[in-house]
Design a protein around this motif. Structure first.
Motif, PDB file in Angstrom:
ATOM      1  N   LYS A 115      -1.803  44.319 -19.915  1.00  0.00           N
ATOM      2  CA  LYS A 115      -1.791  45.773 -20.089  1.00  0.00           C
ATOM      3  C   LYS A 115      -2.824  46.199 -21.128  1.00  0.00           C
ATOM      4  O   LYS A 115      -3.567  47.164 -20.929  1.00  0.00           O
ATOM      5  CB  LYS A 115      -0.404  46.251 -20.514  1.00  0.00           C
ATOM      6  CG  LYS A 115       0.609  46.269 -19.405  1.00  0.00           C
ATOM      7  CD  LYS A 115       1.953  46.758 -19.933  1.00  0.00           C
ATOM      8  CE  LYS A 115       3.015  46.782 -18.878  1.00  0.00           C
ATOM      9  NZ  LYS A 115       4.321  47.203 -19.416  1.00  0.00           N
ATOM     10  N   GLN A 116      -2.864  45.471 -22.232  1.00  0.00           N
ATOM     11  CA  GLN A 116      -3.839  45.788 -23.273  1.00  0.00           C
ATOM     12  C   GLN A 116      -5.256  45.611 -22.739  1.00  0.00           C
ATOM     13  O   GLN A 116      -6.123  46.432 -22.989  1.00  0.00           O
ATOM     14  CB  GLN A 116      -3.615  44.896 -24.486  1.00  0.00           C
ATOM     15  CG  GLN A 116      -4.526  45.219 -25.642  1.00  0.00           C
ATOM     16  CD  GLN A 116      -4.235  44.343 -26.856  1.00  0.00           C
ATOM     17  OE1 GLN A 116      -3.454  43.407 -26.789  1.00  0.00           O
ATOM     18  NE2 GLN A 116      -4.872  44.649 -27.952  1.00  0.00           N
ATOM     19  N   TYR A 117      -5.480  44.546 -21.981  1.00  0.00           N
ATOM     20  CA  TYR A 117      -6.793  44.306 -21.383  1.00  0.00           C
ATOM     21  C   TYR A 117      -7.190  45.476 -20.490  1.00  0.00           C
ATOM     22  O   TYR A 117      -8.312  45.966 -20.562  1.00  0.00           O
ATOM     23  CB  TYR A 117      -6.774  43.004 -20.571  1.00  0.00           C
ATOM     24  CG  TYR A 117      -8.011  42.791 -19.744  1.00  0.00           C
ATOM     25  CD1 TYR A 117      -9.140  42.217 -20.295  1.00  0.00           C
ATOM     26  CD2 TYR A 117      -8.047  43.169 -18.402  1.00  0.00           C
ATOM     27  CE1 TYR A 117     -10.269  42.027 -19.543  1.00  0.00           C
ATOM     28  CE2 TYR A 117      -9.179  42.980 -17.650  1.00  0.00           C
ATOM     29  CZ  TYR A 117     -10.285  42.412 -18.220  1.00  0.00           C
ATOM     30  OH  TYR A 117     -11.416  42.235 -17.468  1.00  0.00           O
ATOM     31  N   LEU A 118      -6.257  45.916 -19.646  1.00  0.00           N
ATOM     32  CA  LEU A 118      -6.564  47.022 -18.744  1.00  0.00           C
ATOM     33  C   LEU A 118      -6.854  48.308 -19.506  1.00  0.00           C
ATOM     34  O   LEU A 118      -7.758  49.050 -19.153  1.00  0.00           O
ATOM     35  CB  LEU A 118      -5.405  47.236 -17.765  1.00  0.00           C
ATOM     36  CG  LEU A 118      -5.247  46.164 -16.697  1.00  0.00           C
ATOM     37  CD1 LEU A 118      -3.986  46.405 -15.890  1.00  0.00           C
ATOM     38  CD2 LEU A 118      -6.460  46.131 -15.786  1.00  0.00           C
ATOM     39  N   LYS A 156       4.713  38.198 -22.849  1.00  0.00           N
ATOM     40  CA  LYS A 156       3.516  38.331 -23.699  1.00  0.00           C
ATOM     41  C   LYS A 156       2.273  38.462 -22.830  1.00  0.00           C
ATOM     42  O   LYS A 156       1.385  39.267 -23.122  1.00  0.00           O
ATOM     43  CB  LYS A 156       3.415  37.106 -24.626  1.00  0.00           C
ATOM     44  CG  LYS A 156       2.143  37.016 -25.418  1.00  0.00           C
ATOM     45  CD  LYS A 156       2.106  38.002 -26.560  1.00  0.00           C
ATOM     46  CE  LYS A 156       0.948  37.698 -27.476  1.00  0.00           C
ATOM     47  NZ  LYS A 156      -0.127  38.669 -27.398  1.00  0.00           N
ATOM     48  N   LEU A 157       2.212  37.678 -21.746  1.00  0.00           N
ATOM     49  CA  LEU A 157       1.077  37.753 -20.831  1.00  0.00           C
ATOM     50  C   LEU A 157       0.972  39.146 -20.212  1.00  0.00           C
ATOM     51  O   LEU A 157      -0.115  39.721 -20.138  1.00  0.00           O
ATOM     52  CB  LEU A 157       1.212  36.691 -19.734  1.00  0.00           C
ATOM     53  CG  LEU A 157       0.149  36.708 -18.642  1.00  0.00           C
ATOM     54  CD1 LEU A 157      -1.220  36.403 -19.223  1.00  0.00           C
ATOM     55  CD2 LEU A 157       0.495  35.697 -17.562  1.00  0.00           C
TER      56      LEU A 157
END
Length: 138
Positions: free
Chosen positions: A81-84, A75-76
């Motif tokens: 990935k979503q943050y990037l 999940k992290l």
């Protein structure tokens, strides 16, 4: 506004870092405890069968904790990935601009070479045409 955004990103990255450390610590501790239980070096007053059952249950709980920590790590990774994707517009734009400039320069170079070939062919065709009309074999 920019300062708040930067602080928000910093806090999020610190959160990711602490989650990563906690999940890895949990996995390591549970794995070490499973190895310790597997050695069977416990001196207890319990019967061997009772101790074996207790060790089995504890091993299952610790294995479940390792799985939970592994899922948390997955999940992290997804969150990072979503943050990037959401927060890395500047580097994406820089890469697009860099590639665009490279392709533009390549296009200009190719266009220049094509025009030179066109001009050479035109000159050669003009010479051939002149030679044809002045030839005695026409």
């Amino acid at each position: 506004m920019q300062r708040n955004l930067t602080q928000s990103k910093e806090a999020l990255l610190k959160s990711y870092n602490s989650r990563l450390k906690e999940d890895i610590r949990s996995m390591r501790e549970n794995f070490e405890e499973i190895i310790r239980l597997a050695k069977g070096e416990n001196d207890t007053q319990l019967s061997k069968i009772t101790q074996c059952e207790q060790d089995t249950y504890e091993t299952q709980v610790r294995a479940a904790n390792i799985v939970r920590a592994g899922e948390s790590l997955m999940k992290l990774v997804s969150d990072i990935k979503q943050y990037l994707i959401l927060n890395d517009f500047h580097s994406v734009n820089d890469a697009i601009c860099s590639n665009s400039a490279l392709y533009r320069s390549t296009q200009i170079d190719r266009d220049t070479k094509l025009m030179a070939v066109r001009d050479d062919m035109a000159a050669d065709l003009y010479d051939l045409e002149e030679e044809y009309y002045t030839s005695i074999y026409k």
